[in-house]
Design a protein around this motif. Structure first.
Motif, PDB file in Angstrom:
ATOM      1  N   GLY A 131       0.787  -1.223   0.000  1.00 42.62           N
ATOM      2  CA  GLY A 131       0.000   0.000   0.000  1.00 42.62           C
ATOM      3  C   GLY A 131       0.815   1.268   0.000  1.00 42.62           C
ATOM      4  N   LEU A 132       2.135   1.136  -0.060  1.00 40.15           N
ATOM      5  CA  LEU A 132       2.996   2.328  -0.021  1.00 40.15           C
ATOM      6  C   LEU A 132       3.548   2.690  -1.396  1.00 40.15           C
ATOM      7  N   GLU A 133       3.067   2.020  -2.438  1.00 47.46           N
ATOM      8  CA  GLU A 133       3.516   2.350  -3.790  1.00 47.46           C
ATOM      9  C   GLU A 133       2.923   3.702  -4.217  1.00 47.46           C
ATOM     10  N   LEU A 134       3.718   4.462  -4.951  1.00 48.96           N
ATOM     11  CA  LEU A 134       3.282   5.757  -5.465  1.00 48.96           C
ATOM     12  C   LEU A 134       3.494   5.785  -6.969  1.00 48.96           C
ATOM     13  N   SER A 135       2.559   6.354  -7.681  1.00 50.62           N
ATOM     14  CA  SER A 135       2.709   6.496  -9.131  1.00 50.62           C
ATOM     15  C   SER A 135       3.463   7.787  -9.450  1.00 50.62           C
ATOM     16  N   ARG A 136       4.247   7.734 -10.502  1.00 54.23           N
ATOM     17  CA  ARG A 136       5.000   8.902 -11.001  1.00 54.23           C
ATOM     18  C   ARG A 136       5.997   9.439  -9.973  1.00 54.23           C
ATOM     19  N   ASN A 137       6.482   8.564  -9.100  1.00 53.60           N
ATOM     20  CA  ASN A 137       7.542   8.918  -8.157  1.00 53.60           C
ATOM     21  C   ASN A 137       8.669   7.911  -8.339  1.00 53.60           C
ATOM     22  N   ASP A 138       9.438   8.061  -9.419  1.00 51.01           N
ATOM     23  CA  ASP A 138      10.388   7.028  -9.801  1.00 51.01           C
ATOM     24  C   ASP A 138      11.495   6.838  -8.775  1.00 51.01           C
ATOM     25  N   ASP A 139      12.046   7.919  -8.238  1.00 55.47           N
ATOM     26  CA  ASP A 139      13.137   7.789  -7.275  1.00 55.47           C
ATOM     27  C   ASP A 139      12.663   7.085  -6.004  1.00 55.47           C
TER      28      ASP A 139
END
Length: 523
Positions: A131-139
């Protein structure tokens, strides 16, 4: 003193104090920010946090302030866990209990209880940071992937210690071994131990099914059999620490053994924990640690060091070595370089001749593949880069097998399978490409005549990864260097090869001659 705050991130994200759940704001970025601060346990500049978590917002500083306000409300009710000194932000690791840190502590403990091992094995059975995945936050995504891989890398050691504990029943051992096999389907050790346990219990038919399924998954050449010539147990448990390079990158290092220091520079993919007991490097590392304080480190971008790094390059590799040496306060020591670690060792010895007493270079080169190889060979390496980009992170080991077969052409299926899996767990697909790009651009040929350090060059006669001519070039251009040619096809010479003993004997002879304070290593 107030009771510590409990933060859990592995099975499910939660915050508790005195057993009571602390409500968190329903903002995934805010919770991800909390996880990042808790796991790293160090101050981070606000600008860095804005770039990491809010790159796509109109007001990143305002978004960060809002998230920090919500986190203060949740975390600072009993103690000031979330702190904002100056322009930095941190969660004080001394004021919280974190399940991620607990797992690492149990893994590192010399004699953990069975209850702790079971608790940690249960945690490691889940996908961490759900649940800690973020979209468009590649780093941030790369950091999260690195932390997940680091936790996954602890699983074999935890499960193996647990199932072999004296107070764990055979029934429980079988249960956990089956779970381990399900979680790590490409592991060789899990089915081997499970087959052995079932055979010991008289369940030969079930053991045969385990062996059959393993062969079906890994291929006809994969056979479960008792390990031959297992590595000698470590005489001394290694200790792992961390230091920071000038650009803030965290570098992991390990020390093990007693006696004068011997420093090994990083090579193609390292992992301080997986390397130490591996079927690939354990024989050499244990032998070198027998009479030295053996120092290794994971360079940036792989292993236990930071994966999310701004630069992977030859100058950065050199700085990683300098950072570890300076952090440990080492003043005089021999350097051991393998593969591209030889080039790093050479330049370091020129920059710091007062520190390097001797150099041992194994399978090294002065010019990377873009510089020193033929056009045909360069085309092959470019093709491998393309394969790495698209296939490195998949469960199919075929892409990584390209490296395994050239590093160890005569290795058995067990070690090839281990190395295939090791590479996937040690770095990301993106970093695997970045490493290969950096290796290709190395060129220190002009520096070789400037070396003042006594140097021993060891190279396999039929090395299928780095040709012998590269080793000869080093020995011919480094003043007074010795060259020893080893009768092997391997770039990584394994402990059961005759050439391995020749290699170790030459290292002992050379160190005894050029490092008077060194003692000849036992065999």
């Amino acid at each position: 003193m107030s009771e510590r705050l409990q933060i859990d991130l592995i099975n499910e994200v939660s915050v508790r104090i005195s057993g009571q759940v602390v409500p968190l704001v329903q903002s995934r970025k805010t919770v991800a920010l909390m996880a990042y601060l808790a796991v790293t346990g160090q101050p981070h500049r606000r600008e860095h946090l804005c770039e990491l978590f809010f790159p796509d917002t109109n007001d990143p500083k305002g978004s960060l302030r809002w998230s920090l306000t919500k986190l203060r409300q949740a975390l600072n009710t009993h103690a000031t866990c979330l702190q904002t000194p100056g322009t930095s932000v941190l969660i004080d690791a001394d004021l919280i209990n974190l399940d991620v840190h607990h797992v690492q502590a149990v893994h590192d403990a010399a004699d953990p209880s069975s209850a702790d091992l079971v608790e940690v094995a249960e945690l490691l059975s889940h996908r961490p940071f759900m649940g800690l995945e973020l979209s468009r936050n590649d780093d941030y995504a790369l950091w999260l992937m690195g932390e997940r891989e680091q936790l996954h890398s602890l699983r074999p050691h935890i499960f193996q210690r647990m199932v072999t504990a004296e107070d764990v029943s055979d029934q429980d051992a079988v249960k956990w071994l089956r779970r381990w096999q399900r979680l790590d389907p490409y592991s060789h050790e899990a089915p081997r131990l499970l087959s052995q346990k079932l055979t010991d219990l008289g369940l030969q038919d079930e053991a045969a099914i385990v062996a059959r399924d393993y062969t079906a998954l890994m291929g006809d050449s994969a056979v479960i059999e008792p390990r031959r010539n297992p590595p000698e147990p470590a005489r001394t448990r290694q200790s792992i620490g961390f230091c920071k390079a000038s650009d803030g990158v965290k570098i992991a290092y390990a020390k093990v053994g007693n006696g004068p220091p011997l420093v090994k520079t990083a090579n193609w993919l390292n992992h301080l924990e997986l390397d130490w007991e591996s079927p690939i490097w354990a024989d050499m590392f244990h032998a070198l640690a027998a009479d030295h304080t053996f120092v290794r480190y994971d360079e940036r971008g792989n292993g236990l060091s930071d994966w999310d790094v701004p630069e992977i390059s030859f100058p950065a590799f050199l700085e990683d070595l300098e950072t570890v040496v300076d952090h440990l306060g080492l003043t005089r020591f021999p350097l051991l370089g393998l593969s591209q670690g030889c080039a790093v060792s050479i330049e370091y010895s020129i920059r710091h001749p007062e520190k390097v007493s001797a150099m041992i270079l194994i399978g090294g080169y002065a010019a990377g593949w873009r510089v020193g190889l033929s056009p045909e060979e360069r085309e092959q390496r470019e093709a491998v880069l393309t394969l790495t980009r698209h296939g490195w992170g998949t469960s199919n080991p075929a892409y990584r097998h390209i490296f395994s077969q050239t590093f160890m052409p005569n290795a058995d299926s067990e070690r090839l399978a281990w190395f295939d899996d090791f590479q996937r767990r040690t770095t990301s697909p993106e970093n695997a490409v970045r490493f290969q790009e950096a290796f290709g651009d190395i060129d220190i040929r002009h520096l070789l005549p400037k070396v003042q350090t006594p140097t021993l060059v060891l190279h396999a006669r039929d090395d299928q990864r780095i040709p012998l001519r590269c080793g000869r070039e080093l020995a011919a251009n480094i003043p007074n260097a010795e060259l020893v040619t080893l009768d092997s096809q391997s770039h990584i010479i394994l402990g059961d090869e005759p050439a391995w003993q020749v290699c170790m004997n030459e290292i002992s002879r050379f160190l005894s001659k050029h490092v008077p304070e060194g003692r000849k290593g036992r065999r």
